[in-house]
Enzyme design. Structure first.
Site, PDB file in Angstrom:
ATOM      1  N   HIS A 324       0.800  -1.219   0.000  1.00 49.78           N
ATOM      2  CA  HIS A 324       0.000   0.000   0.000  1.00 49.78           C
ATOM      3  C   HIS A 324       0.836   1.273   0.000  1.00 49.78           C
ATOM      4  CE1 HIS A 324      -3.386  -2.682   0.952  1.00 49.78           C
ATOM      5  NE2 HIS A 324      -4.136  -1.710   0.489  1.00 49.78           N
ATOM      6  N   GLY A 325       2.087   1.202   0.399  1.00 51.99           N
ATOM      7  CA  GLY A 325       2.864   2.429   0.355  1.00 51.99           C
ATOM      8  C   GLY A 325       4.211   2.325   1.031  1.00 51.99           C
TER       9      GLY A 325
END
Length: 476
Positions: A324-325
């Site tokens: 996700h990041g």
């Protein structure tokens, strides 16, 4: 280019639809139109990113051919599989994680290694995962190799699901590329599904974004009044649901307009009674991808040693967080979910005779807490914000600002809460099962298109006046 934009809805999509249906009887031509349109769609904002996309398509096409050719030659097949992982994960790492690693090395060791400052290609996490699944499925013999490079490129680059999913496995779409049928029923359902997603995004997610962004930004350094901190967390909890599920609805709807049927990506996750159930309902395509290509290859839950089961779950959730990041908040968010899932698995939480209300409260408390970490720019900010939610370091428990937001956006909170439960599904079931009178069915069938048109027109007015409009998952 955004689905929820004037340029897409009134220029790009109508032109593509007209060209597509003019040549709908020729699969090579209509697929070619979709491929060119998809590459144009991707290149609209940052033209040079399309070169990265093309390089990925070319590399994975060749690797798919080699995986099929050497499937029965164990050593060569593994070399091809390794090259596939190196290409796709390497590409993802270069653009998404390199600066994060350099920054943390500099902070830990005191060095001054310069950052690369590479722009993040939109949707790179999605299209690299689709490319990986394609080659791996060919390697496993779970899917046939696509020898037409343009059709293989269409699978990965098809614009409805290119930027933010759902993540579509090749076996799901293989037959549809050359054997799908466009029908009026598919098209009309697709239009309604697109409008539903459009309404979720424009009318709900965008308004919640204003509340969440204002509160999180204003109190990034802590000190947020407790009631306002909770309100901001609730706003983001609704924002991310209707932002992402809205995009998925639009993607599925667009696919239907062109004759494709994608699998569902959301199934009312906020009615879940456990974190395990939540993840069976939220971002279903990502969960299935990690299950199929990470969890099961590690042994899943079939291993005899419980320590290895926990290890397998840990690997999946570390990967899910990192996917996700490139920030520690995402890793901690993944570990929070992992911890709760381990607790539920080894205590038999889902099977225990606990009142559903308590199970739901526990689940949504964890989900809301997780989204607060997810939304925060870094761990320090997350810690300060969560402290404010529990009255630590705050100047007050209540503020009139919270009341102001409730008055201005209260109708959106009520609508979001109602739409997060399967009211629409039950409505459709009543119609299908004919459990209401024929007159009522006629009235409801008449009201439905009117309601869709109202949602579309109101949403367009928001677009015309230039409301807040980015998609959260475009960052991933």
């Amino acid at each position: 280019m955004l689905f929820s934009s004037i340029i897409f809805m009134f220029y790009f999509l109508p032109v593509v639809l007209v060209l597509y249906y003019l040549f709908r009887k020729s699969y090579p031509v209509k697929n070619g139109i979709l491929l060119v349109a998809s590459l144009f769609f991707y290149a609209w904002g940052e033209p040079w990113f399309v070169l990265i996309m093309l390089a990925s398509l070319a590399g994975n096409y060749v690797l798919g051919i080699l995986a099929d050719r050497y499937r029965d030659q164990k050593t060569k097949a593994r070399v091809v599989l390794t090259a596939t992982v190196v290409l796709n994960i390497g590409l993802l790492f270069l653009f998404k994680y390199t600066d994060f690693v350099i920054r943390n090395i500099n902070e830990a060791v005191g060095t001054n290694i310069p950052l690369l400052n590479l722009g993040l290609p939109i949707g790179i996490s999605f299209f690299t995962f689709q490319a990986l699944s394609y080659v791996i499925d060919v390697y496993r013999g779970n899917g046939r190799v696509q020898k037409n490079p343009f059709y293989m490129a269409l699978y990965i680059a098809f614009f409805p699901q290119l930027i933010a999913g759902p993540i579509v496995r090749y076996s799901t779409i293989d037959e549809q590329i050359c054997h799908r049928k466009e029908t009026w029923d598919k098209f009309s359902v697709g239009v309604c599904r697109f409008i539903t997603g459009f309404g979720k995004k424009i009318l709900l997610a965008n308004n919640f974004a204003i509340v969440a962004d204002n509160i999180f930004t204003t109190y990034a350094n802590g000190g947020c009044p407790t009631a306002l901190a909770w309100l901001g967390s609730f706003a983001y909890t609704f924002q991310i649901l209707y932002d992402f599920s809205g995009y998925s609805d639009m993607a599925i709807g667009l696919g239907l307009m062109f004759g494709f049927k994608f699998e569902e990506n959301f199934n009312y996750p906020y009615i879940s009674l456990s974190i395990g159930e939540f993840w069976r309902r939220w971002h279903i395509s990502l969960g299935n991808w990690f299950k199929e290509y990470v969890y099961f290859p590690l042994g899943g839950s079939r291993v005899k040693n419980m320590d290895k089961v926990i290890r397998n779950m840990l690997v999946v959730w570390v990967c899910t967080g990192i996917w996700h990041g490139a920030e520690w908040t995402f890793l901690i968010w993944g570990l929070l979910n992992f911890t709760c899932l381990v607790f539920e698995r080894f205590t038999g939480f889902e099977d225990k005779k606990i009142p559903d209300g308590i199970k739901w409260f526990y689940t949504m408390f964890i989900v809301n807490l997780g989204w607060t970490i997810f939304r925060s720019p870094d761990l320090v900010s997350a810690g300060k914000y969560i402290a404010s939610m529990f009255g630590i370091g705050t100047v007050s428990l209540w503020t009139n600002t919270a009341l102001m937001y409730l008055k201005e956006y209260g109708v959106f909170f009520i609508a979001a809460a109602l739409l997060s439960v399967p009211i629409a599904k039950r409505y459709n079931r009543l119609l299908v099962d004919k459990k209401i009178s024929a007159t009522a069915v006629s009235v409801l069938n008449l009201l439905y298109p009117v309601m869709m048109m109202c949602v579309l027109l109101i949403g367009i007015t928001y677009l015309v006046k230039g409301s807040y409009n980015p998609f959260i998952y475009f960052n991933f």
